[in-house]
Design a protein around this motif. Sequence first.
Motif, mmCIF file in Angstrom:
data_model
loop_
_atom_site.group_PDB
_atom_site.id
_atom_site.type_symbol
_atom_site.label_atom_id
_atom_site.label_comp_id
_atom_site.label_asym_id
_atom_site.label_seq_id
_atom_site.Cartn_x
_atom_site.Cartn_y
_atom_site.Cartn_z
ATOM 1 N N PRO A 51 0.094 4.117 -30.801
ATOM 2 C CA PRO A 51 -0.503 2.978 -31.513
ATOM 3 C C PRO A 51 0.250 2.603 -32.792
ATOM 4 C CG PRO A 51 -1.908 4.915 -31.736
ATOM 5 C CD PRO A 51 -0.838 5.251 -30.738
ATOM 6 N N PHE A 52 0.861 3.602 -33.454
ATOM 7 C CA PHE A 52 1.555 3.277 -34.697
ATOM 8 C C PHE A 52 2.825 2.483 -34.437
ATOM 9 C CE2 PHE A 52 3.396 3.676 -38.879
ATOM 10 C CZ PHE A 52 2.275 3.615 -39.692
ATOM 11 N N MET A 53 3.525 2.793 -33.365
ATOM 12 C CA MET A 53 4.727 2.025 -33.049
ATOM 13 C C MET A 53 4.364 0.595 -32.656
ATOM 14 S SD MET A 53 7.212 3.867 -33.887
ATOM 15 C CE MET A 53 8.659 3.109 -33.183
ATOM 16 N N LEU A 54 3.229 0.417 -31.995
ATOM 17 C CA LEU A 54 2.761 -0.945 -31.714
ATOM 18 C C LEU A 54 2.476 -1.667 -33.026
ATOM 19 C CD1 LEU A 54 1.947 -3.163 -29.744
ATOM 20 C CD2 LEU A 54 -0.331 -2.122 -29.634
ATOM 21 N N TYR A 55 1.851 -0.968 -33.951
ATOM 22 C CA TYR A 55 1.578 -1.531 -35.285
ATOM 23 C C TYR A 55 2.872 -1.961 -35.965
ATOM 24 C CZ TYR A 55 0.257 -1.304 -40.289
ATOM 25 O OH TYR A 55 0.062 -1.551 -41.628
ATOM 26 N N LEU A 56 3.915 -1.118 -35.875
ATOM 27 C CA LEU A 56 5.168 -1.441 -36.557
ATOM 28 C C LEU A 56 5.853 -2.675 -35.979
ATOM 29 C CD1 LEU A 56 6.736 2.034 -37.409
ATOM 30 C CD2 LEU A 56 5.352 0.529 -38.844
ATOM 31 N N THR A 57 5.496 -3.076 -34.745
ATOM 32 C CA THR A 57 6.037 -4.335 -34.216
ATOM 33 C C THR A 57 5.394 -5.527 -34.908
ATOM 34 O OG1 THR A 57 4.447 -4.569 -32.385
ATOM 35 C CG2 THR A 57 6.482 -3.313 -31.942
ATOM 36 N N LYS A 58 4.277 -5.296 -35.582
ATOM 37 C CA LYS A 58 3.557 -6.365 -36.293
ATOM 38 C C LYS A 58 3.866 -6.383 -37.788
ATOM 39 C CE LYS A 58 1.209 -6.925 -32.465
ATOM 40 N NZ LYS A 58 1.703 -7.875 -31.500
ATOM 41 N N VAL A 59 4.478 -5.291 -38.290
ATOM 42 C CA VAL A 59 4.754 -5.174 -39.723
ATOM 43 C C VAL A 59 5.988 -6.008 -40.079
ATOM 44 C CG1 VAL A 59 5.481 -3.595 -41.569
ATOM 45 C CG2 VAL A 59 3.690 -2.903 -39.976
ATOM 46 N N ASP A 60 5.788 -6.956 -40.974
ATOM 47 C CA ASP A 60 6.926 -7.743 -41.457
ATOM 48 C C ASP A 60 6.781 -8.071 -42.940
ATOM 49 O OD1 ASP A 60 4.882 -9.568 -41.324
ATOM 50 O OD2 ASP A 60 5.985 -11.075 -40.196
ATOM 51 N N ARG A 61 5.934 -7.317 -43.607
ATOM 52 C CA ARG A 61 5.707 -7.500 -45.037
ATOM 53 C C ARG A 61 5.758 -6.142 -45.722
ATOM 54 N NH1 ARG A 61 5.707 -12.100 -43.255
ATOM 55 N NH2 ARG A 61 4.208 -13.741 -43.632
ATOM 56 N N PHE A 62 6.414 -6.094 -46.847
ATOM 57 C CA PHE A 62 6.494 -4.853 -47.615
ATOM 58 C C PHE A 62 5.099 -4.479 -48.117
ATOM 59 C CE2 PHE A 62 7.170 -2.182 -51.281
ATOM 60 C CZ PHE A 62 8.150 -1.314 -50.824
ATOM 61 N N PHE A 174 9.423 12.328 -32.160
ATOM 62 C CA PHE A 174 9.144 12.273 -30.721
ATOM 63 C C PHE A 174 8.007 11.296 -30.403
ATOM 64 C CE2 PHE A 174 11.253 16.522 -30.870
ATOM 65 C CZ PHE A 174 12.358 16.158 -30.115
ATOM 66 N N GLY A 175 7.031 11.195 -31.309
ATOM 67 C CA GLY A 175 5.964 10.210 -31.130
ATOM 68 C C GLY A 175 6.499 8.784 -31.199
ATOM 69 N N ALA A 176 7.452 8.551 -32.104
ATOM 70 C CA ALA A 176 8.065 7.224 -32.212
ATOM 71 C C ALA A 176 8.852 6.890 -30.953
ATOM 72 C CB ALA A 176 8.983 7.164 -33.437
ATOM 73 N N LEU A 177 9.599 7.864 -30.444
ATOM 74 C CA LEU A 177 10.380 7.632 -29.230
ATOM 75 C C LEU A 177 9.467 7.402 -28.026
ATOM 76 C CD1 LEU A 177 13.222 10.256 -29.770
ATOM 77 C CD2 LEU A 177 13.346 7.768 -30.100
ATOM 78 N N LEU A 178 8.380 8.172 -27.952
ATOM 79 C CA LEU A 178 7.397 7.971 -26.884
ATOM 80 C C LEU A 178 6.764 6.588 -27.010
ATOM 81 C CD1 LEU A 178 5.610 9.022 -24.531
ATOM 82 C CD2 LEU A 178 4.025 9.873 -26.287
ATOM 83 N N GLY A 179 6.324 6.255 -28.220
ATOM 84 C CA GLY A 179 5.698 4.943 -28.447
ATOM 85 C C GLY A 179 6.648 3.810 -28.128
ATOM 86 N N LYS A 180 7.893 3.963 -28.512
ATOM 87 C CA LYS A 180 8.894 2.921 -28.261
ATOM 88 C C LYS A 180 9.110 2.733 -26.764
ATOM 89 C CE LYS A 180 13.626 1.709 -29.323
ATOM 90 N NZ LYS A 180 14.898 2.221 -29.744
ATOM 91 N N SER A 181 9.173 3.837 -26.010
ATOM 92 C CA SER A 181 9.391 3.698 -24.569
ATOM 93 C C SER A 181 8.159 3.140 -23.868
ATOM 94 C CB SER A 181 9.811 5.035 -23.952
ATOM 95 O OG SER A 181 8.766 5.964 -24.003
ATOM 96 N N VAL A 182 6.967 3.573 -24.281
ATOM 97 C CA VAL A 182 5.732 3.066 -23.676
ATOM 98 C C VAL A 182 5.550 1.579 -23.982
ATOM 99 C CG1 VAL A 182 3.202 3.214 -23.781
ATOM 100 C CG2 VAL A 182 4.561 5.300 -23.613
#
Length: 193
Positions: A51-62, A174-182
């Motif tokens: 879920p956090f990697m999905l969130y980071l696809t939405k982050v575009d503000r500091f 590893f969570g980031a890599l898993l999230g990125k692949s999923v």
Amino acid sequence: MNRKLEVKDLITIGVYTAIYFVVFFMCGMLGYIPVFMLLIPFICPFVAGIPFMLYLTKVDRFGMVTITGLICGIMMFLTGMSWPPIFTGIGFGLLADFILKSGRYQSAGKTVLAYTVFSIWLMGAMLPLYFMRDSYFAAMIPTYGQEYVDILMAYTPAWSFYALTVTAALGGLFGALLGKSVLKKHFIRAGLV
């Protein structure tokens, strides 16, 4: 492009922080078994990476990840943990924000690195176990019992704090890599591939 946080950004922060924290907290329940307490720094960021990697696809503000870290720290405090996660949440959230900004919110590698660094925030919950040891374990006895405390003390020598910090970073990686692949199609749509 205006880089100030807007209402829609705050809504995004709220929704994704809630999802992340619920997943994170559920994994943290493993800590009721003493030996699993040592696995929490890896398991929580690993599972919550999706879920956090999905969130980071939405982050575009500091500041978005810093606010998430603050909220998570406050939630940890409100659910019975100590206060250090508030400060580690802010600190590692801020570092993650700088990493994301350095990649202009478009770098897949910086996104993975940002989550890896952010994941170390949970070590704030472990600080009392190592640096306020006597009072921390004394406070645990009425709730968890002497046997649980004795086992946990045996499994957590002073050097293990540093090993667990590395473990948290590895769980984040590893969570980031898993999230990125999923979530590969979301990364493509967000231009992060």
